[in-house]
Enzyme design. Structure first.
Site, mmCIF file in Angstrom:
data_model
loop_
_atom_site.group_PDB
_atom_site.id
_atom_site.type_symbol
_atom_site.label_atom_id
_atom_site.label_comp_id
_atom_site.label_asym_id
_atom_site.label_seq_id
_atom_site.Cartn_x
_atom_site.Cartn_y
_atom_site.Cartn_z
ATOM 1 N N HIS A 172 0.847 -1.209 0.000
ATOM 2 C CA HIS A 172 0.000 0.000 0.000
ATOM 3 C C HIS A 172 0.877 1.252 0.000
ATOM 4 C CE1 HIS A 172 -3.051 -2.703 2.231
ATOM 5 N NE2 HIS A 172 -3.488 -2.564 0.993
ATOM 6 N N LYS A 196 -16.342 -7.801 5.561
ATOM 7 C CA LYS A 196 -15.111 -8.075 6.294
ATOM 8 C C LYS A 196 -15.287 -7.725 7.767
ATOM 9 C CE LYS A 196 -11.831 -7.199 2.530
ATOM 10 N NZ LYS A 196 -10.654 -6.429 2.127
ATOM 11 N N ARG A 248 -1.936 -6.487 -8.137
ATOM 12 C CA ARG A 248 -0.888 -7.461 -7.860
ATOM 13 C C ARG A 248 -0.875 -8.605 -8.876
ATOM 14 N NH1 ARG A 248 -1.797 -10.365 -3.470
ATOM 15 N NH2 ARG A 248 -3.987 -9.830 -3.553
ATOM 16 N N SER A 281 -3.084 -7.725 2.945
ATOM 17 C CA SER A 281 -3.497 -7.554 4.344
ATOM 18 C C SER A 281 -3.982 -8.852 4.968
ATOM 19 C CB SER A 281 -4.585 -6.487 4.452
ATOM 20 O OG SER A 281 -4.072 -5.226 4.121
#
Length: 160
Positions: free
Chosen positions: A18, A42, A91, A128
């Protein structure tokens, strides 16, 4: 006209990946809002207030970065902030397909373009969820989080 971007995410926790996207984004934008969003899908691991404090420490002295939190649609919050762009890191190919669909819907809803930056190769495996898992099990995740963030988490027992 000032080029302003919103970099949305849960950042639970904020990783070196990040940080890298934001620092590289500063080459493209005059101001970046790092926006911690509420995601109903989440469960938070760290409180939003803690995440804001950590991210502020990472970018201390950088007046072109502002850390905020929000609830609701990212495009609505981006318009509220006056952002011209949404900044996202990519990514993998799977990330691209997922992010492309969101970017196209966001553009149709708001007219706001999304700018994608490819993750630096050394940060590609970092996310994360993996960092949280390392921390939950008492591992050392320091290489995956910015130096200014110090996280100590007690090992989670199997009964929890």
């Amino acid at each position: 006209m000032q080029k302003t971007a919103i970099f949305p995410g849960s950042f639970d926790p904020f990783t070196v990946g990040h940080e890298n996207i934001v620092r590289r984004g500063l080459n493209l934008f005059d101001k970046i809002f790092i926006a911690i969003g509420f995601n109903a899908n989440k469960k938070d691991f760290f409180p939003v207030s803690q995440r804001i404090e950590w991210i502020n420490s990472v970018f201390a002295g950088e007046n072109r970065i502002e850390v905020v939190s929000y609830d609701g649609l990212t495009v609505d919050f981006a318009k509220e902030l006056g952002c011209n762009f949404i900044l996202r890191g990519i990514r993998t190919a799977a990330d691209f397909e997922y992010e492309r669909a969101i970017a196209q819907v966001n553009k149709a809803m708001s007219g706001i373009d999304t700018v994608f930056l490819l993750t630096s190769p050394e940060h590609t495996p970092v996310n994360s969820s993996i960092v949280r898992d390392i921390l939950k099990h008492g591992g050392d995740a320091s290489r995956f989080i910015p130096d200014k963030i110090k996280i100590q988490v007690a090992r989670v027992s199997r009964e929890q």
